[in-house]
Design an enzyme around this catalytic site. Structure first.
Site, PDB file in Angstrom:
ATOM      1  N   ARG A  93       0.816  -1.218   0.000  1.00 26.28           N
ATOM      2  CA  ARG A  93       0.000   0.000   0.000  1.00 26.28           C
ATOM      3  C   ARG A  93       0.841   1.257   0.000  1.00 26.28           C
ATOM      4  O   ARG A  93       0.311   2.348   0.009  1.00 26.28           O
ATOM      5  CB  ARG A  93      -0.855  -0.011   1.251  1.00 26.28           C
ATOM      6  CG  ARG A  93      -2.320  -0.286   0.862  1.00 26.28           C
ATOM      7  CD  ARG A  93      -3.180  -0.018   1.839  1.00 26.28           C
ATOM      8  NE  ARG A  93      -4.521   0.147   1.956  1.00 26.28           N
ATOM      9  CZ  ARG A  93      -5.428  -0.778   2.105  1.00 26.28           C
ATOM     10  NH1 ARG A  93      -5.144  -2.034   1.979  1.00 26.28           N
ATOM     11  NH2 ARG A  93      -6.654  -0.440   2.369  1.00 26.28           N
ATOM     12  N   ARG A 176      -9.950   7.508   3.780  1.00 30.06           N
ATOM     13  CA  ARG A 176      -9.286   6.372   3.118  1.00 30.06           C
ATOM     14  C   ARG A 176      -8.922   6.717   1.673  1.00 30.06           C
ATOM     15  O   ARG A 176      -7.880   6.303   1.174  1.00 30.06           O
ATOM     16  CB  ARG A 176     -10.194   5.133   3.166  1.00 30.06           C
ATOM     17  CG  ARG A 176     -10.273   4.548   4.580  1.00 30.06           C
ATOM     18  CD  ARG A 176     -11.435   3.585   4.724  1.00 30.06           C
ATOM     19  NE  ARG A 176     -11.320   2.413   3.906  1.00 30.06           N
ATOM     20  CZ  ARG A 176     -12.358   1.737   3.430  1.00 30.06           C
ATOM     21  NH1 ARG A 176     -13.588   2.134   3.677  1.00 30.06           N
ATOM     22  NH2 ARG A 176     -12.161   0.663   2.702  1.00 30.06           N
TER      23      ARG A 176
END
Ligand code: AMP
Length: 223
Positions: A93, A176
């Site tokens: 990520r 997010r």
């Protein structure tokens, strides 16, 4: 034959988890979803769960040290089992995790086969995330608009109860998405420069996305 590794890369809500679950069924692929592993740890109130909960609730990334150790252990276990395909969802990520992944794989004499990038406009993501419901028991994913369960609140597969993830609520969704833009999106360029990035149109319906991804996995690298 060495385990073939595929990374599903894209923003939250792009449909990575839905496709991954389809690939597990149709290709008998092995699957590591760091978000699922963390949610399980939180639900079981393990030490790891206690450490990651506050980050997840805020919609920010869990520290790399916790993620990397977990992934290292899981990939090692799967390599021992001789799994033919491994799907990574939600990892790496950020650039640091991508570097760690290369190190983990090199140590085990493995390499990334393809990175599949789920391309989707952000308007669609917000709509998908706010309507997403997940089965408490088996983890199946539904959508109140596009993939409704047959009975409200009940999983079609196992009869388990459907719930909305805490981080699928509006305020956390925006956070997010910002984290994705700031930290994860640059992986697209990284993998493009390595010549292993394959882009799919993730705004299509589930069956179309599933078949695009399956085709990429079954096709040889240079064709
Ligand atoms: P996901 O289910 O992939 O949307 O992940 C849910 C949450 O788990 C994220 O918002 C992060 O807090 C955490 N998480 C999952 N995967 C990672 C990762 N590779 N690195 C850091 N945090 C992660």
């Amino acid at each position: 034959m060495n385990m073939k590794i595929y990374i599903l890369l894209g923003p939250p809500g792009a449909g990575k988890g839905t496709v991954a679950k389809y690939l597990v069924k149709s290709l008998k692929a092995s699957y590591i979803a760091t978000g699922d592993l963390f949610r399980e740890a939180v639900a079981n109130k393990t030490l790891l769960g206690k450490k990651v909960k506050e980050y997840m609730d805020k919609g920010v990334l869990v520290p790399d040290s916790l993620v990397n150790a977990l992934v290292d252990e899981k990939i090692y276990e799967l390599k021992l089992k001789n799994a033919p395909f491994l799907i990574l969802d939600g990892f790496p990520r950020n650039i640091e995790q991508a570097i760690t992944l290369e190190e983990i794989l090199a140590k085990l004499d493995l390499a990334i086969e393809k990175v599949i990038y789920f391309d989707i406009p952000s308007k669609k993501i917000i709509e998908r995330l706010s309507n997403r419901r997940v089965c408490k028991k088996c983890g199946a994913i539904f959508n109140l608009v596009s993939m409704k369960p047959k009975i409200d609140g009940v999983c079609d597969n196992c009869g388990g109860e459907l719930f909305q993830r805490d981080d699928d609520k509006e305020e956390v969704i925006m956070k997010r998405l910002k984290v994705y833009e700031a930290q994860t999106k640059e992986l697209v360029e990284l993998y493009k420069s390595k010549g292993i990035l394959y882009t799919i149109d993730a705004s299509k319906k589930v069956s179309a996305v599933n078949s695009q991804v399956k085709k990429l996995i079954l096709k040889n690298k240079n064709h």
